[in-house]
Motif scaffolding. Sequence first.
Motif, mmCIF file in Angstrom:
data_model
loop_
_atom_site.group_PDB
_atom_site.id
_atom_site.type_symbol
_atom_site.label_atom_id
_atom_site.label_comp_id
_atom_site.label_asym_id
_atom_site.label_seq_id
_atom_site.Cartn_x
_atom_site.Cartn_y
_atom_site.Cartn_z
ATOM 1 N N TYR A 152 -98.902 -22.299 70.032
ATOM 2 C CA TYR A 152 -98.876 -21.838 68.637
ATOM 3 C C TYR A 152 -100.190 -21.187 68.207
ATOM 4 O O TYR A 152 -100.313 -20.733 67.074
ATOM 5 N N LYS A 153 -101.177 -21.175 69.130
ATOM 6 C CA LYS A 153 -102.501 -20.601 68.836
ATOM 7 C C LYS A 153 -103.022 -21.077 67.471
ATOM 8 O O LYS A 153 -103.391 -20.268 66.616
ATOM 9 N N ASP A 154 -103.021 -22.417 67.282
ATOM 10 C CA ASP A 154 -103.403 -22.946 65.971
ATOM 11 C C ASP A 154 -104.882 -23.328 65.909
ATOM 12 O O ASP A 154 -105.369 -23.793 64.884
ATOM 13 N N GLY A 155 -105.585 -23.153 67.038
ATOM 14 C CA GLY A 155 -107.024 -23.429 67.025
ATOM 15 C C GLY A 155 -107.376 -24.909 66.962
ATOM 16 O O GLY A 155 -108.509 -25.268 66.690
ATOM 17 N N THR A 196 -99.872 -28.114 56.392
ATOM 18 C CA THR A 196 -100.929 -27.119 56.609
ATOM 19 C C THR A 196 -101.776 -27.442 57.844
ATOM 20 O O THR A 196 -102.608 -26.643 58.247
ATOM 21 N N LEU A 197 -101.573 -28.626 58.438
ATOM 22 C CA LEU A 197 -102.378 -29.021 59.601
ATOM 23 C C LEU A 197 -101.970 -28.207 60.828
ATOM 24 O O LEU A 197 -100.843 -27.705 60.899
ATOM 25 N N PRO A 198 -102.882 -28.116 61.825
ATOM 26 C CA PRO A 198 -102.507 -27.437 63.080
ATOM 27 C C PRO A 198 -101.297 -28.125 63.719
ATOM 28 O O PRO A 198 -101.164 -29.342 63.631
ATOM 29 N N VAL A 213 -102.927 -41.389 55.971
ATOM 30 C CA VAL A 213 -103.990 -41.104 55.001
ATOM 31 C C VAL A 213 -104.036 -39.601 54.719
ATOM 32 O O VAL A 213 -104.826 -39.144 53.904
ATOM 33 N N LEU A 214 -103.198 -38.833 55.405
ATOM 34 C CA LEU A 214 -103.245 -37.378 55.276
ATOM 35 C C LEU A 214 -102.351 -36.869 54.156
ATOM 36 O O LEU A 214 -101.275 -37.412 53.902
ATOM 37 N N THR A 215 -102.794 -35.818 53.495
ATOM 38 C CA THR A 215 -101.907 -35.101 52.566
ATOM 39 C C THR A 215 -101.950 -33.627 52.964
ATOM 40 O O THR A 215 -102.845 -33.207 53.691
ATOM 41 N N GLN A 251 -112.085 -30.737 63.155
ATOM 42 C CA GLN A 251 -112.873 -30.129 62.074
ATOM 43 C C GLN A 251 -112.055 -30.079 60.783
ATOM 44 O O GLN A 251 -112.555 -30.363 59.714
ATOM 45 N N THR A 252 -110.802 -29.647 60.909
ATOM 46 C CA THR A 252 -109.917 -29.649 59.728
ATOM 47 C C THR A 252 -108.674 -30.441 60.057
ATOM 48 O O THR A 252 -107.998 -30.108 61.020
#
Length: 483
Positions: free
Chosen positions: A31-34, A122-124, A116-118, A92-93
């Motif tokens: 997916y080339k999401d970095g 939008t995450l990779p 704990v994520l919201t 990093q993100t």
Amino acid sequence: MQFRTIIKILGQLVALFSITMVPPALVSLIYKDGGGVPFVLAFVFSIIMGMLAYYPNRHQKGDLKAREGFLIVVLFWLVLGSFASLPLIFLQTPNLSLADSVFEAFSGLTTTGATVLTGIETLPKSVLFYRQQLQWLGGMGIIVLAVAVLPMLGVGGMQLYRAETPGPVKDSKMTPRIADTAKHLWYIYVALTLACTLAYWLAGMNFFDALCHAFSTIAIGGFSTYDASMGYFDSPLINLICVVFLIIAAVNFSLHYAAVSSRNVRVYLRDPEFKVFLFIQLALVVICFAVLSSNQVYADGDETLDQALFQAVSISTTAGFATDNFSAWPLFLPILLIFSSFIGGCAGSTGGGMKVVRVFLLYLQGVRELNRLVHPRAIYSIKLGRKALPDKVVEAVWGFFSAYALVFVIIMIALLGTGMDNITAFSATAACLNNLGPGLGDVAAHYGDITDSAKWILTLAMVFGRLEIFTLLVLFTPTFWRG
């Protein structure tokens, strides 16, 4: 205590576990999401650490006794959970703190599903895949633990079956060797996952979502690739598929094995735990449907049934998927559903909670005590199916129940000590100890807003819940370290 042998085994496990960092890295490439670098780093770090633990001790060959068994099982979860948090720490993100990373990793591995994520979508893609894969691997580990390992240590709901009843388990010759049993269970587990993936895909999910949700459905985990969980798809068909597979996954896996090997569905109907489990599910759905209908929460009967069926099964099997915010439901429903998660799935399944068979035995024991009050001289036996259970089994269940209650109280009071309000503390403890996920109050949607100290306490609660309390509690006794 043979520490070097234990270190050798843990080294092998960590080196093996490092391989699980490869699929997310591949997903990242596709997916080339970095997001691939953290996984490569974690892979390298894990395999080096695993080898460092294994290599110096590679010639150790000791007979492992039950004591070492307990230590290995507990360390297995603690060590793998810690290594599982590495990619999340390197990310990093989103930039997660140590407490957040560990909480998320343990929540995945113990199939709790508290996050704990919201802004999850939008995450990779690699991170999304990794979270789902953690639950799937956790579920796999739990099955083998519950059906093959813990009974040998004399802990866990399955030992009630193993030692006593000649029921479906003995007939199906569940193989005594762990490796062999594990292999058979994994075949069933993988087959169910593939079937679930296919069903989701045909029902309209894209392939990535179908696979990810199948991972967390069969593991009864509850992680999703969207903030809105299953509600994102807004499809009664997808909800129904999820319910069917959750019920299948919450049934004792050695029953599945017996049914597959004897090619006979009657195995299920002979099992008392299965019947009680279905009865509980049915009762919950009926109650939810009735209350939602009378309060006209949803537009029509179809939607009401869809929501009642999905939420009742999702919460009571301890998956914790959501289609709607159940904590806003009327009257007693939110608390009823939280309490239903204490019962959880059947013994030897990926469900959490105290397990149906134990709750059923507690009920039978209660009835027996009442009968004894009326007829003090009569001898009543407790029967599971057709076979009377010895008193020591019932005592073990009582011991388990009291330990569960004690751990619950201590964890809840500790949470109140971090400044949490009553309803949040109660439901967060229940949600983590029962490996459920979503709670009420401040933790209804996610656990991102609670303090770091509360996250550490709840991480411990998840491990307690997953290891059936005693496995972890026994390490706190002086006797364990003395002999």
